[in-house]
Every structure is written in structure tokens, then in C-alpha cells.
Write an enzyme that holds these catalytic residues in place. Structure first.
Site, PDB file in Angstrom:
ATOM      1  N   ALA A 128       0.815  -1.226   0.000  1.00 51.95           N
ATOM      2  CA  ALA A 128       0.000   0.000   0.000  1.00 51.95           C
ATOM      3  C   ALA A 128       0.846   1.272   0.000  1.00 51.95           C
ATOM      4  O   ALA A 128       0.320   2.366   0.186  1.00 51.95           O
ATOM      5  CB  ALA A 128      -0.948   0.004   1.200  1.00 51.95           C
ATOM      6  N   SER A 129       2.136   1.147  -0.203  1.00 47.92           N
ATOM      7  CA  SER A 129       2.954   2.356  -0.169  1.00 47.92           C
ATOM      8  C   SER A 129       2.795   3.179  -1.444  1.00 47.92           C
ATOM      9  O   SER A 129       3.002   4.383  -1.434  1.00 47.92           O
ATOM     10  CB  SER A 129       4.428   2.009   0.068  1.00 47.92           C
ATOM     11  N   TYR A 176       4.286 -13.768 -14.442  1.00 51.91           N
ATOM     12  CA  TYR A 176       3.381 -12.779 -13.846  1.00 51.91           C
ATOM     13  C   TYR A 176       1.926 -13.158 -14.132  1.00 51.91           C
ATOM     14  O   TYR A 176       1.084 -13.171 -13.224  1.00 51.91           O
ATOM     15  CB  TYR A 176       3.704 -11.408 -14.428  1.00 51.91           C
ATOM     16  N   LYS A 198      -1.049 -14.216 -11.492  1.00 53.50           N
ATOM     17  CA  LYS A 198      -2.284 -13.442 -11.365  1.00 53.50           C
ATOM     18  C   LYS A 198      -3.512 -14.319 -11.614  1.00 53.50           C
ATOM     19  O   LYS A 198      -4.546 -14.178 -10.948  1.00 53.50           O
ATOM     20  CB  LYS A 198      -2.264 -12.252 -12.316  1.00 53.50           C
TER      21      LYS A 198
END
Lengths: 82, 248
Positions: B14-15, B156, B160
Site C-alpha cells: 500500500a505504499s 506474472y 495473477k
């Protein structure tokens, strides 16, 4: 009834949302008390928390009735607890 | 609508980017938000500041999502301090791109450790607390690439796509406890991750987006807010595509 047994029964009644007097020794969680497999896991988590125990999955499968739970917990209590 | 007063949430990664937008949006609606980050403390502080500027609040939770024990400890700690946990958003992800032929074992392992294991560790630690609360919302942020595939993104895309299967299973397993699990699949969103792409590739991708613009992190956060809300209580095991029509 021992203190441990009373605490076990109270947890069962609370988690399965049933009256304490329905929590008889011979009552089976799934067949008699309306628990499903998730409820059993919830109960085990609650026992672990209340009694500071680690109950392995293999043992969980063997805890079928109220008495099974009382017996298991009584024989596995850490020293100085209960 | 979409009031989250009294809810406790955690958002991984969440940065920055989408994670930050989700954290700010949930906080604005009243949730106490645990802001997880792995390394960038300064950026995480900015997220927290943005949450407070929006009238919300929360706390920083530094840990690596691929560290199982660290995830459990952080989630349990948050719940202990705030009296429970209700919303968990598995957003942290890495993209190690390259042709499969050239991918190292470690590239594959790292991708799955963060993107898949990280999400599952979060889900495992969270559902236990959601069961106690008899209310829960698990969200995973995947990618349009998990549905379409993409050259150079085999690992990736696989990681996902895995989130979709996980969410469907969690949805079934915990439905009886009023816990829902859903996936948000963003398309081409304007973040640091996509800013790294060459301009030519960006304009090529944009040609395939019917809505004719990049998505914003806020577009994704709005979808997350919906799925995290009480109002979405009858929606579970779904994938919500936020992609401007890129894949329909």
C-alpha cells in the site's frame, strides 16, 4: 464436573450458539449439535486460545464428541493451567 | 452507501500505486487501514498522510508478504490492537518480466512467493479473524494479463490467474461465515509499474482500450471499495475487470 470440563462446555455452547444443557458428554458435534467442518475448526481454535494448547489436525479429526474434547484437553493441559 | 465505519482493513503493497489508492479510499470511508509495505517507508508514510488528509486513519505495517510468519504476526497484531479484522486486500505484487526462455528459476520463485503465496498467507491469517467477526471481505488484485496472457509475462500472468482460483475457492469455503472473496483485475493503470514501459508500447496498448485512456489507481480503488462494502454482500467468487474495455 471439573473446571476444565465446564470451560470446554461453555466454549462449545457459545460457538455453536446452543443452550449449555444441550452440550451433553455423548453429544457428537456434527451429528447432534449441528456443527459443520468450519465450526469444528472454530471450536479447535477457541480451545487452543482458551487453554493455550496446540491441537494438531490429526487430533482434530478424532475429536467427535463433547467427551472427546474434554478428554483431549484434560490430558494435554500445560502445567499450571486448570 | 459504502460506509466502512468500525471496519478494520489491511492492504498489502500500500505504499504506492493501486495499493495506496485503495488504502486511502477505504480510510476515507471510515475503515482503520493497516498500510503494509516491504521497503519504501517514506512512500508508506505518504500513504498514511493521504489517508489522514482524507479524514481517515490507520497504521503502518512493514513486512514482506512472502514471509508467512511475518504476515500472520502483523495481521494478528493489527486485529488485537483494533478489536478484529474485516477487510483484507492482497495487492502486493511484483512483475519480473522477460521471455520464458530466459527466465531464471529464481525469477519464477520470487514472482510466486510474493504474488501467490503472499496472497494466500494473508487470506489464511485473515479468514480466521473474519470468522470470529462473522463478516469478512477478502480481495485480491490480479491483472488483465492473467486473463489474456502477454508476451514476456508468463510468470506474472500465471501468478495473477492463480489468484482467481484461490478467490473462488475461498469464496466457497467461507461463504457460510458471511465472508466473501473476490478479485479485481485492473487493465492498463497509470502507476510506477506501467510507467516503466517504453512510450511506443504505451501508445500501442492504448489503441486497444475502448475507453481511450489509461486507468487511474482511483478507478481500481472504487471497485475495491464496492467489493469491501456491506453493499457487495451478495457478490462472491467473482472477478471484477477494471480495464476500460481492454478485455471484454
Amino acid at each position: 464436573m471439573s473446571d476444565t470440563e465446564q470451560r470446554v462446555r461453555a466454549i462449545i455452547a457459545k460457538h455453536l450458539e446452543i443452550d449449555l444443557d444441550k452440550v451433553k458428554s455423548e453429544a457428537a458435534f456434527i451429528e447432534d449439535l449441528g456443527a459443520d467442518s468450519l465450526a469444528i475448526v472454530e471450536l479447535v481454535l477457541a480451545f487452543e486460545e482458551e487453554f493455550d494448547l496446540d491441537i494438531p489436525d490429526s487430533e482434530t479429526e478424532r475429536i467427535r464428541t463433547v467427551q472427546d474434547a474434554v478428554d483431549f484437553i484434560s490430558s494435554h493441559l500445560p502445567r499450571g493451567n486448570g | 452507501m459504502f460506509d466502512l465505519q468500525g471496519r478494520v482493513a489491511i492492504v498489502t503493497g500500500a505504499s504506492r500505486g493501486i495499493g495506496r489508492a485503495i488504502a486511502v479510499t477505504l480510510a476515507r470511508q471510515g475503515a482503520w487501514v493497516g498500510v503494509n509495505y516491504a521497503r519504501n517507508a517514506q512512500a508508506a508514510e505518504e500513504t498514511l498522510a493521504a489517508m489522514r488528509a482524507a479524514g481517515g486513519d490507520g497504521e503502518l505495517l512493514p513486512f514482506d508478504v512472502s514471509d508467512s510468519a511475518a504476515v500472520t504476526e502483523a495481521v494478528d497484531g493489527l486485529a488485537a490492537r483494533r478489536g478484529g479484522l474485516h477487510i483484507a486486500v492482497a495487492n502486493a505484487g511484483i512483475a519480473v518480466d522477460g521471455l520464458l526462455l530466459r527466465m531464471k528459476d529464481d525469477d519464477l520463485a520470487r514472482t510466486f512467493a510474493t504474488n501467490v503465496n503472499g496472497a494466500l498467507y494473508l487470506a489464511r491469517a485473515s479468514v480466521r479473524l473474519m470468522m470470529k467477526a462473522k463478516w469478512g471481505r477478502f480481495l485480491a488484485v490480479s491483472s488483465v494479463v492473467g486473463q489474456t496472457g502477454n508476451v514476456g509475462q508468463t510468470a506474472y500472468a500465471a501468478s495473477k490467474a492463480a489468484l482467481e482460483g484461490a478467490a473462488r475457492s475461498i469464496a466457497r469455503e467461507y461463504a457460510s461465515r458471511n465472508i466473501t472473496a473476490n478479485v479485481i483485475a485492473p487493465g492498463f493503470i497509470d502507476t510506477d509499474m506501467t510507467a516503466a514501459l517504453p512510450d511506443a508500447m504505451r501508445s500501442k496498448i492504448l489503441e486497444g482500450v475502448p475507453l481511450g485512456r489509461l486507468g487511474s489507481a482511483e478507478d481500481v480503488a472504487a471497485a475495491a471499495l464496492y467489493l469491501a462494502s456491506n453493499e457487495a454482500g451478495y457478490v462472491t467468487g467473482q472477478v471484477l475487470n477494471v480495464n476500460g474495455g481492454l478485455y471484454v
